[in-house]
Write an enzyme that holds these catalytic residues in place. Sequence first.
Site, mmCIF file in Angstrom:
data_model
loop_
_atom_site.group_PDB
_atom_site.id
_atom_site.type_symbol
_atom_site.label_atom_id
_atom_site.label_comp_id
_atom_site.label_asym_id
_atom_site.label_seq_id
_atom_site.Cartn_x
_atom_site.Cartn_y
_atom_site.Cartn_z
ATOM 1 N N GLY A 174 0.835 -1.208 0.000
ATOM 2 C CA GLY A 174 0.000 0.000 0.000
ATOM 3 C C GLY A 174 0.857 1.241 0.000
ATOM 4 O O GLY A 174 0.478 2.290 0.547
ATOM 5 N N TYR A 210 -15.685 -0.842 7.720
ATOM 6 C CA TYR A 210 -14.275 -0.494 7.949
ATOM 7 C C TYR A 210 -13.907 -0.709 9.425
ATOM 8 O O TYR A 210 -12.885 -1.320 9.750
ATOM 9 C CB TYR A 210 -14.051 0.965 7.535
#
Length: 328
Positions: free
Chosen positions: A11, A146
């Site tokens: 990422g 999330y």
Amino acid sequence: MAGINRILVVGAVGQIGSELTMALREKYGSDNVVAAGRKTQPSPTLRDSGPFVWCDVTDRKRLDATVEQHKIDTIINMAAILSATGEKNPQRCWDVNVAGLINTLEVAREHNLTQVLCPSSIAVFGPETPKENTPQETVLRPTTMYGVTKVTGELLCDYYVRRFGVDARGLRYPGIISAETLPGGGTTDYAVEIFYKAIEEGRYTCFVREDTSLPMMYMPDCIKATMDLMAAPFESLKHHGDFNIGAMSFTAAELAAEIKKHIPDFEVTYEPDFRQEIADSWPSSIDDSAAREEWGWEPAYDLARMTEDMLEKLRARHQRGELYGSGS
Ligand code: SER
């Protein structure tokens, strides 16, 4: 415990990953920090300053191969689907955030890695959590996917520490404000967009109400927190995957007023959308005494200092023709 010598940042093209990779290259040596992206092209600075590979965290084989090929001993997993995007596609949010983390932890276990770091978030908290000075140990009943994935991630990290002796660590980032790479798909994104719009257009339509108060942190503090936690001796940690960290808290109106001190004509209007409900479910301020006691956490930036620095950096980028709109 073996040392940190060869780091993989998964990422690495994202908001935090891009700046963290550069800071890690500074500290550990450029060739020793491998940046991994999934789809978005890296900036020339990121691409040219050290090794870059394509690696999707949900692809276990590729992750294994990357770790072997580059002799990685530490993985930092910054790949995640954030809160707002997660509500649009909860299944994908689970896959990336949870299956991706299990892949990372399993690779760490099998290859006997030195350390894994995977951030958590203030999104682990929910409407029943105390809002002010939210304690380290408290109610974790998030209402977003999330948040569900981040609570799961914290539990998984702690499980791998206890069950397999993997050194897994994590911190509950608040909203992160930065001038290099835009965040994508989060609820706290307004606190970054507002700066870009102030510089580019002199006006901003904010997607949360003006009295919305959330914990925030400036990127240099986020980098410091992450690297300080990485460097802390394992023996001194009582917590592992779930450190509260705080820096500053302000309402959207207070942020706008601070920017107006520098740009008096700046205009902000408020048009709350579905992200308001997410923001309302999170705390306003954070008790981070465990991080302070266990690894010496201390933030450097408050609202005034952060605002001054953000505007200076973005003005310089604007003059160089580098800004081109700030998303929603
Ligand atoms: N910045 C994140 C979000 O808004 C919170 O960790 O989703």
